[in-house]
Design an enzyme around this catalytic site. Structure first.
Site, PDB file in Angstrom:
ATOM      1  N   GLY A  24      12.189  16.229  -3.469  1.00  0.00           N
ATOM      2  CA  GLY A  24      11.341  16.126  -4.414  1.00  0.00           C
ATOM      3  C   GLY A  24      12.195  14.371  -3.918  1.00  0.00           C
ATOM      4  CB  ILE A  25      13.731  12.344  -6.661  1.00  0.00           C
ATOM      5  CG1 ILE A  25      12.549  12.340  -7.494  1.00  0.00           C
ATOM      6  CG2 ILE A  25      14.884  10.807  -7.039  1.00  0.00           C
ATOM      7  CD1 ILE A  25      13.092  12.333  -9.425  1.00  0.00           C
ATOM      8  N   GLY A  90      20.061  17.690 -10.717  1.00  0.00           N
ATOM      9  CA  GLY A  90      20.343  17.259 -11.850  1.00  0.00           C
ATOM     10  C   GLY A  90      18.403  18.668 -11.992  1.00  0.00           C
ATOM     11  CB  THR A  92      16.633  22.208 -17.697  1.00  0.00           C
ATOM     12  OG1 THR A  92      17.011  23.158 -18.625  1.00  0.00           O
ATOM     13  CG2 THR A  92      14.871  21.893 -17.517  1.00  0.00           C
ATOM     14  CE1 TYR A 156      17.469  16.719 -16.278  1.00  0.00           C
ATOM     15  CE2 TYR A 156      15.491  16.268 -18.112  1.00  0.00           C
ATOM     16  CZ  TYR A 156      15.953  15.991 -16.714  1.00  0.00           C
ATOM     17  OH  TYR A 156      15.540  15.077 -15.816  1.00  0.00           O
ATOM     18  N   PRO A 186      13.883   7.787 -14.051  1.00  0.00           N
ATOM     19  CG  PRO A 186      13.275   9.273 -12.120  1.00  0.00           C
ATOM     20  CD  PRO A 186      14.980   8.682 -12.931  1.00  0.00           C
ATOM     21  N   GLY A 187      10.306   8.463 -15.097  1.00  0.00           N
ATOM     22  CA  GLY A 187       9.715   9.426 -16.021  1.00  0.00           C
ATOM     23  C   GLY A 187       9.376  10.461 -14.865  1.00  0.00           C
ATOM     24  CB  VAL A 189       9.215  12.250  -9.972  1.00  0.00           C
ATOM     25  CG1 VAL A 189       9.191  11.851  -9.305  1.00  0.00           C
ATOM     26  CG2 VAL A 189       9.839  11.545 -10.925  1.00  0.00           C
TER      27      VAL A 189
HETATM   28  N1  LIG Z   1      10.956  15.351 -11.455  1.00  0.00           N
HETATM   29  C1  LIG Z   1      11.268  14.787 -12.343  1.00  0.00           C
HETATM   30  O1  LIG Z   1       9.998  13.982 -12.912  1.00  0.00           O
HETATM   31  C2  LIG Z   1      11.983  13.688 -12.707  1.00  0.00           C
HETATM   32  C3  LIG Z   1      11.940  12.648 -13.790  1.00  0.00           C
HETATM   33  C4  LIG Z   1      13.069  12.511 -14.198  1.00  0.00           C
HETATM   34  C5  LIG Z   1      14.427  12.713 -14.133  1.00  0.00           C
HETATM   35  N2  LIG Z   1      14.124  13.707 -12.352  1.00  0.00           N
HETATM   36  C6  LIG Z   1      16.170  13.711 -11.644  1.00  0.00           C
HETATM   37  O2  LIG Z   1      15.851  13.574 -10.822  1.00  0.00           O
HETATM   38  C7  LIG Z   1      16.996  14.246  -9.642  1.00  0.00           C
HETATM   39  C8  LIG Z   1      16.009  15.483  -8.661  1.00  0.00           C
HETATM   40  O3  LIG Z   1      15.213  15.798  -9.784  1.00  0.00           O
HETATM   41  P1  LIG Z   1      13.999  16.499  -8.456  1.00  0.00           P
HETATM   42  O4  LIG Z   1      12.237  16.578  -9.435  1.00  0.00           O
HETATM   43  O5  LIG Z   1      13.176  15.876  -6.576  1.00  0.00           O
HETATM   44  O6  LIG Z   1      14.443  17.959  -8.426  1.00  0.00           O
HETATM   45  P2  LIG Z   1      14.218  19.034  -6.982  1.00  0.00           P
HETATM   46  O7  LIG Z   1      12.189  18.507  -6.431  1.00  0.00           O
HETATM   47  O8  LIG Z   1      14.160  20.459  -8.012  1.00  0.00           O
HETATM   48  O9  LIG Z   1      15.225  18.867  -5.791  1.00  0.00           O
HETATM   49  C9  LIG Z   1      16.383  19.049  -6.384  1.00  0.00           C
HETATM   50  C10 LIG Z   1      17.482  18.966  -5.267  1.00  0.00           C
HETATM   51  O10 LIG Z   1      18.954  19.635  -6.127  1.00  0.00           O
HETATM   52  C11 LIG Z   1      19.524  20.141  -4.871  1.00  0.00           C
HETATM   53  N3  LIG Z   1      20.151  21.323  -5.748  1.00  0.00           N
HETATM   54  C12 LIG Z   1      20.285  21.654  -6.680  1.00  0.00           C
HETATM   55  N4  LIG Z   1      21.046  22.403  -8.292  1.00  0.00           N
HETATM   56  C13 LIG Z   1      21.598  22.354  -6.554  1.00  0.00           C
HETATM   57  C14 LIG Z   1      23.280  22.654  -6.969  1.00  0.00           C
HETATM   58  N5  LIG Z   1      23.569  23.413  -8.342  1.00  0.00           N
HETATM   59  N6  LIG Z   1      23.766  22.349  -6.651  1.00  0.00           N
HETATM   60  C15 LIG Z   1      23.906  21.282  -5.659  1.00  0.00           C
HETATM   61  N7  LIG Z   1      22.617  20.733  -4.702  1.00  0.00           N
HETATM   62  C16 LIG Z   1      21.406  21.213  -5.858  1.00  0.00           C
HETATM   63  C17 LIG Z   1      17.834  21.343  -4.423  1.00  0.00           C
HETATM   64  O11 LIG Z   1      18.542  21.971  -3.498  1.00  0.00           O
HETATM   65  P3  LIG Z   1      18.508  23.190  -3.176  1.00  0.00           P
HETATM   66  O12 LIG Z   1      17.927  24.466  -4.332  1.00  0.00           O
HETATM   67  O13 LIG Z   1      18.723  24.344  -2.340  1.00  0.00           O
HETATM   68  O14 LIG Z   1      19.983  23.810  -3.916  1.00  0.00           O
HETATM   69  C18 LIG Z   1      17.158  20.527  -4.289  1.00  0.00           C
HETATM   70  O15 LIG Z   1      17.737  19.846  -2.911  1.00  0.00           O
HETATM   71  C19 LIG Z   1      17.460  15.382 -11.063  1.00  0.00           C
HETATM   72  O16 LIG Z   1      18.574  14.621 -10.884  1.00  0.00           O
HETATM   73  C20 LIG Z   1      16.317  15.418 -11.742  1.00  0.00           C
HETATM   74  O17 LIG Z   1      17.183  15.686 -13.378  1.00  0.00           O
HETATM   75  C21 LIG Z   1      13.452  14.136 -12.217  1.00  0.00           C
END
Ligand SMILES: NC(=O)c1ccc[n+]([C@@H]2O[C@H](COP(=O)([O-])OP(=O)(O)OC[C@H]3O[C@@H](n4cnc5c(N)ncnc54)[C@H](OP(=O)(O)O)[C@@H]3O)[C@@H](O)[C@H]2O)c1
Length: 264
Positions: A24-25, A90, A92, A156, A186-187, A189
């Protein structure tokens, strides 16, 4: 500041740690910083099969107490310090449905992952940055910190709001010591986490994923640009903020949401 500093967005010789840098991000940020010349360390609970082998991977579950210190010790031993710390993990694990559905454990898990994991990692890695008198810390937050979605993810949003406040406080404390601290919010993503969230939300509402997506869009007032962000949209801003070109920028919360937040 000289003209060359103003335009210098290269990161050659810098060591960057991206938490959750495998998907992801976080993955987009790792790729963006690598393109700019940084040495990349990524951490996650597990390494995907298609992981970029030129990045240094360290397994850690940062939601667990003590893991930040272990990770920091390993990094300090192998690399001496990090110059750039991207606190990206991060999300939830709480169910949708509002206050009545949420237990102490749900609140605790979301606060641990979104607030205490970055706080603990900062605590573990900051001493070396302060010793060096330079560094940049980015906290990846969310527009949910300002736009609560009580039906979907109240703990969250509350944890991210606390992260925003902490990030600003830390930036004030460190500004005169050479370490910059910024928040990027971000909004929506397009990532695996967003897909999983929409699936859970749809189940809780008894609707299809498309219908649940529409409910979420209505709740946040729609995205003026008409589409969710790509992870690279967030990474591009982060790449600039951690570079020498942004040397005078600290303590700001940058919103990257296609125009969603409706107020100035
Ligand atoms: N996607 C959105 O719409 C959005 C919007 C606003 C903000 N955000 C924020 O952007 C950030 C990234 O989100 P994303 O959507 O890119 O998430 P994602 O695609 O689920 O990726 C999460 C990453 O974090 C790792 N991770 C998760 N839990 C962990 C833990 N306990 N310890 C170590 N690593 C961990 C995962 O790998 P493993 O599973 O292998 O641990 C993965 O590499 C977060 O802070 C999220 O709140 C996202």
């Amino acid at each position: 500041m000289s003209n060359s500093q103003k335009t210098n967005t290269r990161l050659d010789g810098k060591i960057a740690l991206v938490t959750g840098g495998t998907k992801g991000i976080g993955k987009a940020i790792a790729d963006r910083l690598a393109d700019a010349g940084a040495t990349i360390i990524v951490t996650a609970r597990s390494q995907p099969a298609d992981a970029n082998q030129s990045y240094h991977f360290i397994a850690a579950d940062l939601a667990k107490v003590g893991e930040s210190d272990k990770l920091a010790n390993e990094i300090n031993e192998k690399f001496g310090k990090v110059d750039i710390l991207i606190n990206n993990i991060g999300g939830t694990s709480s169910p949708a449905g509002g206050f009545g559905t949420l237990t102490h454990e749900h609140w605790n898990n979301d606060l641990q992952l979104n607030l205490m994991a970055p706080v603990n990692l900062d605590r573990a890695l900051l001493p070396k940055m302060l010793e060096a008198g330079e560094g940049v810390i980015i906290h990846i937050s969310s527009i949910n910190s300002q736009l609560p979605l009580w039906e979907a993810n109240m703990p969250y949003g509350a944890a991210k709001a606390a992260l925003d406040n902490y990030s600003k406080g830390l930036s004030n404390e460190l500004a005169s010591k050479g370490v910059r601290v910024l928040t990027v919010s971000p909004g929506p993503v397009k990532t695996g986490a967003m897909q999983a969230f929409l699936g859970d939300f749809a189940n809780a509402l008894g609707k299809t994923i498309d219908e649940a997506t529409q409910v979420m869009m209505d709740k946040i007032g729609g995205i003026p640009m008409g589409k969710m962000a790509a992870p690279e949209d967030i990474a591009e801003l982060v790449g600039f903020l951690v570079s020498p070109a942004a040397a005078y920028i600290t303590g700001v919360n940058y919103i990257v949401d296609g125009g969603t937040i409706p107020v100035v």
